[in-house]
Structures are given as structure tokens and as C-alpha cells.
Design an enzyme around this catalytic site. Structure first.
Site: not given
Length: 444
Positions: A417-418
Site C-alpha cells: 500500500h506504500r
């Protein structure tokens, strides 16, 4: 003429730093109080900062793109005659304390000056009831709800009236009150609850003797490397998983036709081949799934790959291996089928080299061969996404308003998700699913 320095403020989000996105002024410009002078980006949003001073812009102390700590100087503004004139038009407060509360006020940031308090209106006196008990209507209703006889309650109000606390205190022993009691807010705004330290681990039990019911297996080689990689990835990359069910009937039809085609007579063809082509096709539409988060000396970066080294998770006698097909985006369907077959056979024979496992950009895990419908796989180290293909089996499916038996599978994926947000990962999985549902889309 004096010069005033504007320090980067905390814009109310508790931030410690912000990036200078763009300056709205240049040295020599004239600004008034509350004119927007700079746009900054915090950890949460873009914010326009107004000027707290009127005058002429002096120096810009931070360049666009710089990250500045809260409290650091970012601009100087020199007082000018215009600023003095502006100040002269501001009505001065008659309160002698106004001198201490002076200074320009930034719109939206409030002021630290004196705030005049308003005198509260005296509370209305409750009206005495005919029975001689003084209580407001809400208190009487509360007493009825709790089954309290007001005549038995000792009043504590300033006018001799029964208060809410009186009724509550009288009913504190009633079981019905236990479900509606609401505690008051405490005087302390925050408190710290100590967390007990972890207990020391118990000493390891002695190794069981031969022939016992348990045994210890040393962790080494591939298993040790896989374990280290999985722990590192699982606890450093914030995983998000999404999945969807797919009608893969047309994929199964295509696999059947390819198997009977002379061009694929000497090549193994399976749904994994169509899945691989689907992933490569979907990467072109959502390139961020084919990237990696890189922590370097100059800060974190996202490295975007403009090629696809397609990893295939393989269960081997040595353990889990993830060799990859280099530049899979350049291969034809037949070449990709040949590469998949060679990769699988090499892995099963335990002949996969370290070079075959380096440089992967995205991975497929075919958990369907084990009869699994779906899963939330852990991302392979150095990548941002992994896709899982579930088993393909016949299930009831609604087609044109009718329930029919169809070949159905589940496509799932886990993503860093980064690197990629929810809309991107969802679009990517939807694209993969659309190819399995209609492989003809590969012809565009």
C-alpha cells in the site's frame, strides 16, 4: 524599515514538517495580511498559507521542493508604508489589554489574544409541583423511568429542587440503572496506561529423544531464506488484499483449443498461461503494480519497471522458489508457454539458479493446483504485488438471468500500500479478471 520573518506554522494537523510545493510570491512583491504566499504539502493534504504580515517580500528562505521543519523560517517580509497605512485603518480596541493581544491574525488559524467571555444567563427556577416536590419535567421523567419516588428523594438544588444527581444517587442500587449510567468526562484529558513488560521466555525444552512423538527440523538453506524474506516483507510492506470471482469458461475453452492446435503440440498449455498473459496485459494499464519501494540514502523512492520479469511461485522439494521469466512482455503466447514449462520443470528438478530468482517485478502464485479457492499471499521481496489464481471448478453462475453451470475461479492479489492505492490495485485485479472472462481482449 524593519524586516519580519515568517516561520512555518503547525497548520493544526500535528505535523512536524512540510514540503514547499509552490511560491505564490516573489522577492519585491507587495503583500497584505492574509494574502496567500505559499502552498505546502503536509502528510495529509495541500495547504495554502496566508501572510501574517503586510509589506514587501524580501527573501524566500526555502526553495520549491524543499522539506522544512515546523518553526523554521521560510520567508522575510519588510514593513512598508502600505503596511503602516493598513495598520492605521484597523480600529484599535479600547481595552487596555489590547496591546498585548496585537498582531495580525491569519485567517483560519485563530488568535492568541484576549477572548471576552459572555455572562451566563441565570438558570430558570423550576416550578413547584402541586405535590410539594420541586423538580423539572426532565427530572420527573428520569424518576419515572427509574421507578424512583421523588417524595423520597432528598433535594440538593440551590432552590430546594431535586436534581438529576439526586435521582441517580437514589437509584444507584437499582438494577435497571446499570444499563443507562453514563460516566462524566474526567478532569484529566489524557492518561498513560503502563503496559506490562513481556515475561521472559520459558527455557526451551530439551530435545526429545529418538522415537518420541515430536522432532525438531533444523531451518537452513531455502527454508531459512524463504522464512527471512517472508518476515521481512510481511512486517515492512503494509499488505492490502483484494479478490473477485470470475467466470473463466471462455478461458477453459481457449485452453482446450490451444491444446488441440498444431502450434502448441509440443508445449504444455494450462490456465496458468492465460493468467500470465492477463497479468502482463493488466500491468500495462496499471504500471504501479509493477514497481518497488526502495529506501535509499537520499530517502525513499518508488522504482517503476518498464518491463515485466514475471515470477512464478513454485513448490519444490527444496521449498518455495520464485524464479521469474525475464522480459515476459516481449514473448508471444507460444514463447510464454515454453518459458513457463521450462521454469516449472527446472524448479521441480531443483536446478533453479539464484540468477533465475533475481530481478522479479511481479509474481503469480497458482494455489488452484492445491484445490484452494483464494488466499492472501505475501508479496515477494523487492516487489509491490502478487496475484493468486484459485482452483477452477464448475459452479452455478447467473448468465442472462438464468443459473447455469460455469467454470468459476477466484483471482486474488496482495499489494504494497506504500506503492499503490486501493483504486489501482482494484483496477488491476479487475483487468486480470476481465481477461480470464474474455480472453479475446488480448487481441487488442
Amino acid at each position: 524599515m524593519s524586516t519580519q520573518t515568517f516561520l512555518l506554522p503547525d497548520v493544526g494537523e500535528g505535523l512536524t514538517e512540510a514540503e514547499i510545493v509552490s511560491w505564490r510570491v516573489a522577492p519585491g512583491d507587495t503583500v497584505a495580511v492574509n494574502d496567500v504566499i505559499v502552498e505546502i504539502e503536509t502528510a495529509k493534504s495541500l495547504v495554502e498559507l496566508p501572510s501574517p504580515f503586510a509589506g514587501t517580500v524580501g527573501d524566500l528562505l526555502a526553495a520549491e521542493g524543499d522539506t522544512v521543519n515546523v518553526g523554521a523560517p521560510i520567508i522575510t517580509i519588510a514593513d512598508a508604508a502600505a503596511a503602516a497605512a493598513a495598520d492605521a485603518t484597523v480600529p484599535q480596541p479600547s481595552d487596555p489589554g489590547g496591546a498585548d493581544a496585537g498582531g495580525a491574525v491569519l485567517v483560519g488559524y485563530g488568535t492568541g489574544g484576549h477572548v471576552q467571555s459572555r455572562r451566563r444567563r441565570p438558570a430558570e427556577r423550576p416550578v413547584a409541583a402541586s405535590v410539594g416536590v420541586i423538580a423539572k419535567p426532565p427530572i420527573r421523567k428520569l424518576a419515572r423511568d427509574l421507578g424512583v419516588d421523588l417524595s423520597a428523594v432528598s433535594p440538593s438544588g440551590p432552590a430546594g429542587e431535586v436534581t438529576r444527581e439526586d435521582v441517580v444517587r437514589h437509584a444507584s442500587q437499582a438494577s435497571v440503572f446499570r444499563n443507562i449510567e453514563t460516566p462524566e468526562w474526567g478532569a484529566v484529558r489524557e492518561e498513560t496506561i503502563p503496559v506490562p513488560a513481556e515475561a521472559a521466555p520459558e527455557p526451551a525444552a530439551a530435545a526429545p529423544a529418538a522415537g518420541d512423538r515430536e522432532e525438531s527440523i533444523p531451518v537452513r538453506g531455502v527454508r531459512k531464506a524463504v522464512a527471512s524474506s517472508m518476515v521481512r516483507t510481511a512486517y515492512s510492506a503494509p499488505h492490502v488484499s483484494v479478490w473477485t470471482d470470475v467466470d473463466a469458461s471462455r478461458t477453459m475453452e481457449l485452453v482446450k483449443r490451444l491444446k488441440s492446435s498444431p502450434d502448441f503440440a509440443d508445449v504444455k498449455v494450462s490456465p496458468l498461461l492465460i493468467m500470465a498473459r492477463a497479468v502482463i496485459w493488466a500491468v500495462r494499464r496499471t504500471p504501479m503494480v509493477n514497481a518497488a519501494w526502495v529506501d535509499g540514502e537520499e530517502g525513499a523512492q518508488i522504482r517503476l519497471h518498464h518491463y515485466v520479469n514475471l515470477g512464478i511461485a513454485a513448490a519444490t522439494p527444496r521449498g518455495l522458489l520464485v524464479p521469474n521469466i525475464k522480459d515476459a512482455q516481449d514473448l508471444s503466447m507460444r514463447e510464454l508457454a515454453r518459458a513457463l514449462e521450462k521454469l516449472t520443470l527446472t524448479a521441480r528438478e531443483g536446478k533453479t539458479t539464484p540468477a533465475d530468482q533475481r530481478g522479479g517485478t511481479i509474481t503469480i502464485t497458482n494455489i488452484g493446483v492445491f484445490g484452494m479457492d483464494a488466499g492472501t499471499p505475501i508479496i515477494n521481496g523487492g516487489e509491490a504485488g502478487i496475484v493468486a489464481l484459485g482452483t477452477i471448478r464448475q459452479k452455478p453462475w447467473v448468465v442472462d438471468g438464468e443459473v447455469r453451470p460455469r467454470w468459476v475461479t477466484t483471482v486474488a492479489g496482495s499489494f504494497d500500500h506504500r506503492v499503490i492505492d486501493g483504486d489501482g490495485m482494484s483496477r488491476f485485479i479487475a483487468d486480470v479478471a476481465s481477461i480470464l472472462e474474455e480472453p479475446a481482449l488480448l487481441l487488442d
